[in-house]
Write a protein that holds these residues in place. Structure first.
Motif, PDB file in Angstrom:
ATOM      1  N   VAL A 480       0.851  -1.182   0.000  1.00 43.46           N
ATOM      2  CA  VAL A 480       0.000   0.000   0.000  1.00 43.46           C
ATOM      3  C   VAL A 480       0.889   1.235   0.000  1.00 43.46           C
ATOM      4  CG1 VAL A 480      -1.895   1.197   1.155  1.00 43.46           C
ATOM      5  CG2 VAL A 480      -1.690  -1.287   1.373  1.00 43.46           C
ATOM      6  N   VAL A 481       0.577   2.199  -0.860  1.00 41.40           N
ATOM      7  CA  VAL A 481       1.344   3.437  -0.911  1.00 41.40           C
ATOM      8  C   VAL A 481       0.403   4.620  -0.735  1.00 41.40           C
ATOM      9  CG1 VAL A 481       3.063   2.425  -2.453  1.00 41.40           C
ATOM     10  CG2 VAL A 481       1.184   3.740  -3.417  1.00 41.40           C
ATOM     11  N   CYS A 482       0.904   5.625  -0.072  1.00 41.45           N
ATOM     12  CA  CYS A 482       0.177   6.882   0.092  1.00 41.45           C
ATOM     13  C   CYS A 482       0.963   7.964  -0.639  1.00 41.45           C
ATOM     14  CB  CYS A 482       0.033   7.226   1.569  1.00 41.45           C
ATOM     15  SG  CYS A 482      -0.818   8.802   1.874  1.00 41.45           S
ATOM     16  N   VAL A 483       0.327   8.618  -1.589  1.00 40.46           N
ATOM     17  CA  VAL A 483       0.972   9.630  -2.425  1.00 40.46           C
ATOM     18  C   VAL A 483       0.293  10.968  -2.171  1.00 40.46           C
ATOM     19  CG1 VAL A 483       1.592  10.302  -4.769  1.00 40.46           C
ATOM     20  CG2 VAL A 483       1.445   7.881  -4.166  1.00 40.46           C
ATOM     21  N   ARG A 484       1.075  11.975  -1.905  1.00 41.60           N
ATOM     22  CA  ARG A 484       0.540  13.322  -1.680  1.00 41.60           C
ATOM     23  C   ARG A 484       1.278  14.313  -2.564  1.00 41.60           C
ATOM     24  NH1 ARG A 484       0.079  12.776   4.970  1.00 41.60           N
ATOM     25  NH2 ARG A 484      -1.898  11.601   4.947  1.00 41.60           N
ATOM     26  N   ALA A 489       4.462   9.605   0.334  1.00 45.25           N
ATOM     27  CA  ALA A 489       4.339  10.043   1.726  1.00 45.25           C
ATOM     28  C   ALA A 489       4.479   8.884   2.697  1.00 45.25           C
ATOM     29  CB  ALA A 489       2.998  10.748   1.938  1.00 45.25           C
ATOM     30  N   GLY A 490       4.251   7.650   2.234  1.00 44.91           N
ATOM     31  CA  GLY A 490       4.372   6.500   3.119  1.00 44.91           C
ATOM     32  C   GLY A 490       4.006   5.228   2.391  1.00 44.91           C
ATOM     33  N   THR A 491       4.450   4.111   2.929  1.00 49.01           N
ATOM     34  CA  THR A 491       4.134   2.825   2.329  1.00 49.01           C
ATOM     35  C   THR A 491       4.138   1.761   3.409  1.00 49.01           C
ATOM     36  OG1 THR A 491       4.808   1.190   0.660  1.00 49.01           O
ATOM     37  CG2 THR A 491       6.552   2.402   1.760  1.00 49.01           C
ATOM     38  N   VAL A 492       3.355   0.705   3.216  1.00 44.52           N
ATOM     39  CA  VAL A 492       3.282  -0.379   4.181  1.00 44.52           C
ATOM     40  C   VAL A 492       2.912  -1.650   3.444  1.00 44.52           C
ATOM     41  CG1 VAL A 492       0.827  -0.083   4.732  1.00 44.52           C
ATOM     42  CG2 VAL A 492       2.364  -1.052   6.449  1.00 44.52           C
ATOM     43  N   VAL A 493       3.359  -2.788   3.957  1.00 46.86           N
ATOM     44  CA  VAL A 493       2.960  -4.087   3.432  1.00 46.86           C
ATOM     45  C   VAL A 493       2.084  -4.753   4.495  1.00 46.86           C
ATOM     46  CG1 VAL A 493       3.729  -6.333   2.604  1.00 46.86           C
ATOM     47  CG2 VAL A 493       5.071  -4.290   2.086  1.00 46.86           C
ATOM     48  N   THR A 494       0.837  -5.035   4.146  1.00 42.01           N
ATOM     49  CA  THR A 494      -0.080  -5.628   5.116  1.00 42.01           C
ATOM     50  C   THR A 494       0.178  -7.123   5.238  1.00 42.01           C
ATOM     51  OG1 THR A 494      -1.814  -6.147   3.502  1.00 42.01           O
ATOM     52  CG2 THR A 494      -1.794  -3.918   4.423  1.00 42.01           C
ATOM     53  N   PRO A 495      -0.081  -7.710   6.414  1.00 43.79           N
ATOM     54  CA  PRO A 495       0.129  -9.156   6.586  1.00 43.79           C
ATOM     55  C   PRO A 495      -0.796  -9.964   5.687  1.00 43.79           C
ATOM     56  CG  PRO A 495      -0.094  -8.030   8.705  1.00 43.79           C
ATOM     57  CD  PRO A 495      -0.498  -7.049   7.653  1.00 43.79           C
ATOM     58  N   ALA A 496      -0.336 -11.118   5.253  1.00 43.74           N
ATOM     59  CA  ALA A 496      -1.151 -11.999   4.422  1.00 43.74           C
ATOM     60  C   ALA A 496      -2.382 -12.449   5.192  1.00 43.74           C
ATOM     61  CB  ALA A 496      -0.331 -13.212   3.982  1.00 43.74           C
ATOM     62  N   GLY A 497      -3.537 -12.369   4.546  1.00 43.72           N
ATOM     63  CA  GLY A 497      -4.778 -12.828   5.144  1.00 43.72           C
ATOM     64  C   GLY A 497      -5.442 -11.834   6.069  1.00 43.72           C
ATOM     65  N   ALA A 498      -4.777 -10.700   6.376  1.00 43.86           N
ATOM     66  CA  ALA A 498      -5.350  -9.721   7.296  1.00 43.86           C
ATOM     67  C   ALA A 498      -6.192  -8.698   6.535  1.00 43.86           C
ATOM     68  CB  ALA A 498      -4.247  -9.009   8.069  1.00 43.86           C
ATOM     69  N   ASP A 499      -7.139  -8.088   7.234  1.00 42.31           N
ATOM     70  CA  ASP A 499      -7.931  -7.006   6.662  1.00 42.31           C
ATOM     71  C   ASP A 499      -6.999  -5.819   6.418  1.00 42.31           C
ATOM     72  OD1 ASP A 499      -9.696  -5.054   5.929  1.00 42.31           O
ATOM     73  OD2 ASP A 499     -10.826  -5.044   7.806  1.00 42.31           O
TER      74      ASP A 499
END
Length: 595
Positions: A480-484, A489-499
């Motif tokens: 997931v990336v946040c662009v402003r 502006a930021g990025t994260v990788v969510t855990p597999a299977g998580a909301d």
């Protein structure tokens, strides 16, 4: 916004000690030699396999068998090896032998003298037998000897010559097991020589070359403890100043390569000689690593980075704000009411784009600011019909404004008028068999739409206050990336299977603040490379738009469409088989023009 190259993700790490692979004393080698009916695996077959397994200088086992090639052994081969048709008549076939040999060699480093020959025959035999060739590491003692045994010590690097030089316990005689045993002795002598040069691990041995200086090799400890993770690495000197910034999907492996033969750039060898430490910055995604690299290079301008050290040196096309606007090339943008397009990668491409506009639109090309009072006489361009001569009063401010509006529309997002005029110009020249001139117009058009198209794609993203997008991560979950305003502006990788949504909201709350750019402001070249990286990621397959604050769109009649159509046609000029266009040559380069 802070000028420091930081994001709300990623962090420097202090890794634990991690040696550069197993030591040579811990490595198991299987030294193999083959006898064959000829020199090519495509037309010849194996007649004998001999192999010796060793570790730490101790022999662990032997493997030897004759092989029935199911083909006649040529007389000269029999004379050389002593192996005859009668000797192999009752021997097993390669299909029976090969699985046993592969099991014998499993988990070991395969060694051979002229390994291309022996491994080539083994691989070909495995393919014919329907067996998968294992992902085995191969060491060639010929290659190693060339690095370690100079000509004044031995006239050549044949096995018999090296065995005599090193007083091998076994004399090679073109029988597989004897030759393999001789190769074992040669291998141990060569390992002893590289040990004197500071090579003590398998990875160092496999990448050893005399081209790597001892000083460069001694710096290999800088890779110890680095993480095998994607991210950014920064080489620093004794004062902690950045010398070089790079990115890799595996930081440790990439840094190690600077101390081996795979790194051949002279400036990198010089950089390594000055380096005293390497700082790793682990990143969650490749995009984050690329952005961090750009920001670090821009902030520190390391002396050994050539790319992106001066991102403010882009060239912009400017349509001036005056009664009779004109085009000019500038390095800086100002809040002066003018219309800007760019940046272009070079002044040459920007000049070609300006020439394309002048080919299509009768815009004045004089460089002085014109007053509303007529003065002087018309120039040659006016006499040729390529300028309306506003300087003499022959063209009013209103009439000239209509001409300038066509250029302004082109730069802002509607290229139909300018591109249409250039296509008509090319068609006219082609119809008159003036292919060289038409090719020049086409090349100028490509420069124009290439630069304007990029600017028109980047501008909407810079104007967007916030955009959140995601795509599936290779290991599960989402990137997931946040662009402003065009910046990451930021990025994260969510855990597999998580909301993923709670992670998205947390990312938005913690992402870097990026102020809204002014009419010029942050639209400068400094952030252009970063915005291009972000846009390239957003345009990849599988990316999904999650949140959008504002609007994000590109002009329907922008330059990008023409660029996408024209680029492949120009690229086809380099294809020798492409003959759908008339070709003429000028100054050594091919020009192609549709007609």
């Amino acid at each position: 916004m802070s000028s420091t190259p930081t994001l709300r993700t990623g962090h420097a790490v202090q890794g634990t000690f991690d040696e550069l692979g197993p030591t040579l004393a811990e490595t198991t080698f299987v030294v193999v030699d083959l006898e064959t009916t000829g020199g090519s695996p495509a037309t010849s077959a194996i007649t004998e396999i001999g192999a010796v397994k060793v570790r730490g200088g101790v022999e662990l086992g032997e493997f030897q068998t004759l092989v029935n090639p199911h083909a006649h052994i040529p007389a000269f081969i029999s004379v050389l090896t002593g192996i005859t048709d009668a000797m192999v008549a009752e021997s097993p076939s390669i299909a029976q032998v090969l699985p046993s040999f592969l099991e014998f060699a499993r988990g070991s480093v395969l060694v051979a003298h002229n390994a291309r020959f022996d491994v080539g025959f083994l691989r070909a035999a495995a393919e014919r037998c329907g067996l998968d060739w294992p992902a085995v590491r191969v060491l060639d003692t010929v290659h190693l000897a060339r690095q370690l045994v100079p000509r004044d010590e031995a006239p050549n690097h044949k096995l018999a010559t090296l065995a005599a030089l090193f007083s091998s316990r076994t004399i090679p005689d073109h029988r597989a097991l004897h030759d393999a045993k001789a190769t074992v002795d040669v291998l141990h002598e060569l390992i002893g020589r590289v040990g004197n040069q500071g090579v003590h691990t398998l990875d160092e041995l496999l990448t050893f070359t005399s081209r790597v200086s001892p000083a460069q090799r001694r710096k290999r400890h800088l890779a110890e403890g680095l993480p095998s993770r994607p991210g950014v690495y920064v080489f620093k000197d004794a004062q902690g100043r950045p010398l070089y910034v790079g990115t890799s999907h595996d930081i440790r492996s990439r840094v190690r390569s600077y101390f081996t033969a795979s790194e051949r750039r002279t400036r990198m060898a010089e950089m390594v000689a000055l380096a005293e430490s390497v700082t790793p910055i682990v990143c969650g995604t490749r995009l984050e690593a690329q952005v961090r690299e750009l920001r670090l290079i821009a902030a520190h301008q390391p002396r050994y980075n050539r790319r992106s050290r001066h991102p403010d040196r882009g060239v912009w096309i400017k349509l001036t704000d005056e009664p009779f606007p004109r085009l000019s090339l500038v390095r800086q943008l100002r809040d002066d009411g003018a219309t800007y397009s760019g940046p272009y990668t070079s002044r040459l491409s920007a000049e070609a784009a300006v020439a394309a506009v002048h080919d299509a639109v009768p815009l004045r090309q004089c460089t002085s600011r014109l007053s509303l009072r007529p003065r002087g006489t018309a120039c040659a361009l006016a006499e040729m019909g390529r300028c309306g001569a506003p300087c003499t009063g022959d063209q009013t401010v209103e009439d000239y404004a209509a001409v300038a509006d066509r250029v302004r529309d082109m730069l802002r997002g509607d290229c139909r008028a300018v591109v249409g005029a250039l296509h008509r110009r090319m068609a006219d020249l082609s119809g008159e068999d003036r292919y060289e001139e038409a090719g020049v117009v086409r090349d100028r058009l490509l420069a124009l739409v290439r630069g304007a198209g990029k600017a028109q794609r980047l501008a909407p993203l810079r104007a967007t206050p916030e955009l959140v997008a995601a795509r599936r991560a290779p290991g599960g979950g989402w990137e997931v990336v946040c662009v402003r305003h065009g910046r990451l502006a930021g990025t994260v990788v969510t855990p597999a299977g998580a909301d993923p949504m709670p992670h998205v909201e947390a990312l938005r709350a913690s992402a870097e603040h990026v102020p809204e750019p002014s009419s010029v402001g942050l639209r400068g070249a400094v952030g252009t490379e970063e915005t291009e990286l972000v846009l390239r990621w957003l345009e990849t397959d599988g990316v999904r738009l999650v949140e959008l604050d504002g609007s994000w769109s590109c002009p329907v009649h922008g330059a990008q469409g023409e660029h996408a159509r024209l680029e492949p046609l120009v690229a086809a000029a380099t294809d020798p088989g492409f003959d759908a266009w008339p070709v003429r040559r000028s100054r050594g380069t091919a020009s192609l023009v549709a007609h």
